[in-house]
Design an enzyme around this catalytic site. Structure first.
Site, short mmCIF file in Angstrom:
data_model
loop_
_atom_site.label_atom_id
_atom_site.label_comp_id
_atom_site.label_asym_id
_atom_site.label_seq_id
_atom_site.Cartn_x
_atom_site.Cartn_y
_atom_site.Cartn_z
N MET A 93 27.69 -5.93 -5.41
CA MET A 93 26.40 -6.23 -4.77
C MET A 93 25.90 -7.66 -5.00
O MET A 93 24.72 -7.93 -4.86
CB MET A 93 25.34 -5.22 -5.25
N ILE A 95 26.28 -11.75 -3.89
CA ILE A 95 26.84 -12.65 -2.87
C ILE A 95 27.55 -13.80 -3.58
O ILE A 95 26.98 -14.43 -4.48
CB ILE A 95 25.73 -13.15 -1.94
N LEU A 96 28.79 -14.04 -3.21
CA LEU A 96 29.57 -15.10 -3.85
C LEU A 96 29.30 -16.43 -3.15
O LEU A 96 29.11 -16.49 -1.94
CB LEU A 96 31.06 -14.74 -3.78
N HIS A 112 33.11 -2.89 4.25
CA HIS A 112 31.72 -2.82 4.72
C HIS A 112 31.55 -1.53 5.53
O HIS A 112 32.39 -1.22 6.37
CB HIS A 112 31.39 -4.04 5.58
N GLU A 146 29.83 -16.61 4.88
CA GLU A 146 28.82 -15.84 5.60
C GLU A 146 29.00 -14.35 5.25
O GLU A 146 30.13 -13.85 5.29
CB GLU A 146 29.02 -16.05 7.10
N VAL A 147 27.90 -13.69 4.93
CA VAL A 147 28.00 -12.31 4.43
C VAL A 147 28.44 -11.35 5.54
O VAL A 147 27.96 -11.45 6.67
CB VAL A 147 26.65 -11.87 3.83
N GLU A 175 34.93 8.65 3.71
CA GLU A 175 36.31 9.17 3.77
C GLU A 175 37.26 8.20 4.46
O GLU A 175 38.39 8.02 4.03
CB GLU A 175 36.33 10.48 4.56
N GLU A 177 36.73 4.94 4.67
CA GLU A 177 36.84 3.77 3.79
C GLU A 177 38.01 3.97 2.83
O GLU A 177 38.79 3.05 2.58
CB GLU A 177 35.56 3.57 2.97
C1 GRF Z 1 30.76 1.66 0.13
O1 GRF Z 1 30.09 2.36 1.11
C2 GRF Z 1 31.16 0.30 0.65
O2 GRF Z 1 31.43 0.28 2.01
C3 GRF Z 1 29.95 -0.54 0.35
O3 GRF Z 1 29.47 -0.05 -0.87
C4 GRF Z 1 29.87 1.30 -1.05
C5 GRF Z 1 30.60 1.37 -2.35
O4 GRF Z 1 30.91 2.69 -2.70
N1 GRF Z 1 30.30 -1.95 0.36
P1 GRF Z 1 31.87 2.96 -3.94
O5 GRF Z 1 31.23 2.27 -5.16
O6 GRF Z 1 33.21 2.40 -3.63
O7 GRF Z 1 31.88 4.44 -4.10
#
Ligand code: GRF
Length: 217
Positions: A93, A95-96, A112, A146-147, A175, A177
């Site tokens: 969380m 920003i770099l 994302h 850019e974020v 799921e 992800e």
């Molecule tokens: C995920 O929804 C990801 O897309 C977002 O932050 C959440 C991280 O979830 N960037 P986790 O810590 O991997 O469970």
């Protein structure tokens, strides 16, 4: 086994994507090896997961540093100490800075929870519901200053169903992800991604074209 890319996963919270990356990297023949987990929050539940996997779980807290550049220097020191070649942001969380991102150009991945370029920023699931989109999903991309922008590696789509609320939609997206992130990391670690302009070109057999249509419920 000796030739795997060394990966650091940066987290701030739960670490479920970290879990997916760990499972994938444990498969025989995986091109990526997770060598370190860094959290910018000392209480991130994901740190337990890292320790459970026998990995160095390092806390680099923003609050422990007077400014962003000393925070990032501490990150860099830890990455160097572990011989890191690739970075995966997984719910990280912070920003770099442009300088950090430039130093690691095309070697930082992020996940994302939206189909970019739609819904950059926070609260993506609520905003997708408000916009009335029929398909939603996730994007794994290479990080730019850019974020929530940068060459797209893998996307996964899910239907938005009647009665969804942000929590049910988030669970469905999560799921995918967990499927998309390991795939994207494998492609990058195996050297199958070439960046041309702002596009990532993937050296893989052409997949069959199957339209993905969200039918009316
Ligand atoms: C995920 O929804 C990801 O897309 C977002 O932050 C959440 C991280 O979830 N960037 P986790 O810590 O991997 O469970």
């Amino acid at each position: 086994m000796g030739n795997r890319r060394r990966v650091a996963v940066l987290i701030s919270g739960r670490g479920s994507n970290l879990g997916a990356l760990l499972r994938a990297s444990a498969r025989p023949g995986a091109a990526a090896e997770i060598v370190e987990v860094i959290s910018e929050r000392p209480d991130a539940p994901g740190l337990k997961r890292a320790r459970g996997a026998g990995l160095p779980a390092v806390v680099v807290a923003r609050s422990g540093h007077p400014d962003r550049s000393s925070f990032e220097q501490a990150l860099q020191d830890s990455l160097d100490a572990h011989g890191t070649e690739l970075i995966c942001l997984a719910g990280f969380m912070r920003i770099l800075s442009p300088a950090f991102v430039a130093r690691w150009r095309d070697r930082i991945l992020n996940v994302h929870p939206s189909l970019l370029p739609a819904f950059r920023g926070l609260d993506t699931h609520r905003r997708a519901l408000e916009a009335g989109v029929r398909l939603h999903g996730c994007t794994v991309h290479l990080v730019r200053a850019e974020v929530d922008a940068g060459p797209i590696l893998v996307q996964g789509a899910v239907p938005v169903l009647p009665g969804d609320d942000p929590a049910t939609l988030a669970a469905r997206v999560l799921e995918v992800e967990h499927r998309c992130y390991p795939l994207a990391l494998e492609l990058v670690a195996a050297g199958r991604v070439r960046v041309e302009g702002e596009r990532a070109l993937i050296d893989a057999p052409t997949p069959g074209t199957r339209p993905l249509i969200n039918p009316p419920a």
